[in-house]
Design an enzyme around this catalytic site. Structure first.
Site, PDB file in Angstrom:
ATOM      1  CB  SER A  41      -1.185  -0.043   1.434  1.00  0.00           C
ATOM      2  OG  SER A  41      -1.920  -0.306   0.937  1.00  0.00           O
ATOM      3  CE  LYS A  70      -3.343   0.600  -0.354  1.00  0.00           C
ATOM      4  NZ  LYS A  70      -4.704   0.778   0.166  1.00  0.00           N
ATOM      5  CE1 TYR A 112      -4.031  -0.966  -5.105  1.00  0.00           C
ATOM      6  CE2 TYR A 112      -5.076  -3.613  -4.658  1.00  0.00           C
ATOM      7  CZ  TYR A 112      -4.718  -2.042  -4.590  1.00  0.00           C
ATOM      8  OH  TYR A 112      -4.523  -1.814  -3.124  1.00  0.00           O
ATOM      9  CE1 TYR A 147      -4.823   1.917   4.037  1.00  0.00           C
ATOM     10  CE2 TYR A 147      -3.202   0.539   5.873  1.00  0.00           C
ATOM     11  CZ  TYR A 147      -3.564   1.209   3.890  1.00  0.00           C
ATOM     12  OH  TYR A 147      -3.280   0.798   3.354  1.00  0.00           O
ATOM     13  CB  VAL A 187      -0.092  -5.375   3.804  1.00  0.00           C
ATOM     14  CG1 VAL A 187      -1.299  -5.735   5.151  1.00  0.00           C
ATOM     15  CG2 VAL A 187      -0.275  -5.820   2.930  1.00  0.00           C
TER      16      VAL A 187
HETATM   17  O1  DON Z   1      -4.346  -4.723  -2.198  1.00  0.00           O
HETATM   18  C1  DON Z   1      -4.428  -5.302  -1.130  1.00  0.00           C
HETATM   19  O2  DON Z   1      -4.905  -5.841  -0.005  1.00  0.00           O
HETATM   20  C2  DON Z   1      -2.574  -5.019  -0.546  1.00  0.00           C
HETATM   21  N1  DON Z   1      -1.424  -5.552  -2.107  1.00  0.00           N
HETATM   22  C3  DON Z   1      -2.035  -3.889   0.140  1.00  0.00           C
HETATM   23  C4  DON Z   1      -2.260  -3.489   1.267  1.00  0.00           C
HETATM   24  C5  DON Z   1      -2.047  -3.339   2.321  1.00  0.00           C
HETATM   25  O3  DON Z   1      -0.633  -2.958   1.869  1.00  0.00           O
HETATM   26  C6  DON Z   1      -2.708  -2.660   3.064  1.00  0.00           C
HETATM   27  N2  DON Z   1      -1.045  -0.963   4.380  1.00  0.00           N
HETATM   28  N3  DON Z   1      -1.040  -2.049   5.158  1.00  0.00           N
END
Ligand code: DON
Length: 427
Positions: free
Chosen positions: A63, A66, A188, A239, A257
């Site tokens: 993320s 983003k 994505y 978040y 993540v």
């Molecule tokens: O879309 C997703 O769920 C993952 N590729 C990225 C989510 C993420 O990194 C949330 N952040 N902490």
């Protein structure tokens, strides 16, 4: 002498305490990550990068991608078009919440998955692969090296992307997504699988901290877009713990993540930490703790007020000439202080010298305020003489953009320019 920075960073890692939380497992490949990895990097705006711990270990950006893709979407489409499709309100929900604004169908912001998927789709590209290529190229420019995609993590996440797929189809039903949802989720997911080190992330953060400008002077992100991105990161980047984060740490940040956490202190530094175990919000547990500690040790909180305007200018007299000596970097507050000094100048024909010899930089608003102050001194009858050897206000002869804009805004008055105070006073 060795700078104390590296020792401090090593100490931070040694003393950050026991780890808690779990590595992400909803992306199967991430469950194999070594949970004990720990690294930190701090990148200054002039390109110095200090590291400690497992700084060469690569992990997927997830993320933390983003904000950068959001910047590219705005550069490609313009802010208005992007705002029509993605709002900028904190959602207070988890990163993968299945929700859209009831009235408009927009995702709440570009930091949660729904908004990030929509932002990915707004990046220009004839086809899905071109979008990804352009995104990866931007990340590479920001990091200062070419970045590759971790194919194993990509395949793994795509095989378990039902939730993001659901979000994309939902976006399509409300008209927020024009492209094929499956293609967009694939792209994505590739964006999230770009492989980085803490040094890469710290460098990328330092470009955001420098208003979009790389250490070599290249303006990679337009300053207005950069400001938009940082604003959204500040309110939404963490978040449903964004409020807690902003109050306790106070550094605009984005987590991923895979365990990465990037912080951006505007005008100062980019910071990145890597530690794979996550808290219940999906943020690196030790990463959060290390940022809290850094804020405590170094006073990095965005809302910590500075007193930089205190001693910015003083008035001295030389043979009946008033000299306003100005020092330091000038922003709104400092410029206000300087023109307050101008305003105290008694009306009359006394020559006034504005000495900018000890000013290195003035931002646009400071220049305008200063020029307006100079113009008013002139209107009061003073013979105003400018000492601006570093061309802080721009060069009158060459008519640089800044001064031309200033001239237009300030009635075209350009004060006489002198190379030194001695010449300005003796003139
Ligand atoms: O879309 C997703 O769920 C993952 N590729 C990225 C989510 C993420 O990194 C949330 N952040 N902490």
């Amino acid at each position: 002498m060795q700078t104390p920075m590296r020792d401090y960073l090593s100490l931070l890692l040694e003393t950050c305490g026991e780890d808690g939380g779990e590595v992400a497992s909803y992306i199967p490949e991430l469950a194999h990550a070594d949970p004990d990895r720990l690294a930190i990097a701090v990148a200054t705006l002039d390109g110095e990068v200090y590291t400690a711990g497992d700084a060469d270990v690569e992990f997927t950006i997830q993320s933390i991608s983003k904000p950068f893709t959001y910047a590219l979407a705005i550069a490609d489409q313009g802010l208005d078009t992007v705002l029509e499709r993605i709002d900028v309100e904190p959602s207070g929900d988890a990163f993968n919440e299945i929700s859209l604004e009831r009235e408009t169908g927009r995702p709440r912001n570009p930091m949660i998955n729904a908004g990030a998927i929509a932002a990915h789709a707004l990046v220009r590209g004839e086809h899905a692969d071109e979008r990804v290529d352009r995104i990866r190229a931007l990340y590479g420019r920001l990091a200062g090296r070419e970045l590759s995609i971790a194919e194993d993590v990509f395949e793994s996440e795509l095989s378990a992307a039902d939730r993001n797929m659901a979000l994309a189809y939902m976006l399509r039903t409300v008209g927020t997504l024009d492209a094929d949802p499956a293609d967009v989720v694939r792209g994505y997911t590739r964006q999230c699988s770009v492989s980085v080190t803490v040094s890469d992330l710290a460098r990328m953060g330092s470009v955001l901290a420098a208003g979009g400008r790389a250490p070599d002077g290249e303006q990679i992100i337009d300053p207005a877009i950069n400001r938009q991105v940082l604003s959204v990161m500040t309110t939404c980047g963490m978040y449903d713990s964004a409020g807690d984060w902003l109050t306790s740490v106070g550094i605009p940040a984005k987590s991923g993540v895979a365990g990465g956490l990037m912080g951006v202190l505007p005008g100062q530094v980019g910071i990145a930490v890597f530690s794979p175990r996550l808290d219940r919000h999906g943020n690196s547990t030790r990463g959060v703790r290390i940022f809290e500690r850094m804020n405590h040790d170094m006073g990095l909180h965005l809302m910590t007020s500075t007193d930089s305007a205190r001693s910015v200018s003083r008035r001295v007299e030389h043979d009946g000439v008033a000299v306003h000596e100005i020092a330091g970097d000038l922003h709104f507050m400092e410029a206000e202080r300087v023109v307050r000094g101008f305003a105290e100048e008694p009306e009359g024909e006394t020559p006034v010298v504005v000495d900018l010899d000890r000013v290195q930089r003035a931002n646009d608003i400071a220049k305008r305020i200063l020029l307006e102050g100079v113009r008013r001194l002139h209107l009061d009858g003073h013979d105003v003489r400018l000492v601006d050897p570093w061309e802080v206000l721009g060069s009158a002869e060459t008519g640089t953009g800044e001064l031309v804009r200033g001239e237009q805004a300030h009635g075209g008055y350009v004060p006489a320019s002198f190379p030194s105070v001695a010449e300005a006073v003796g003139a």
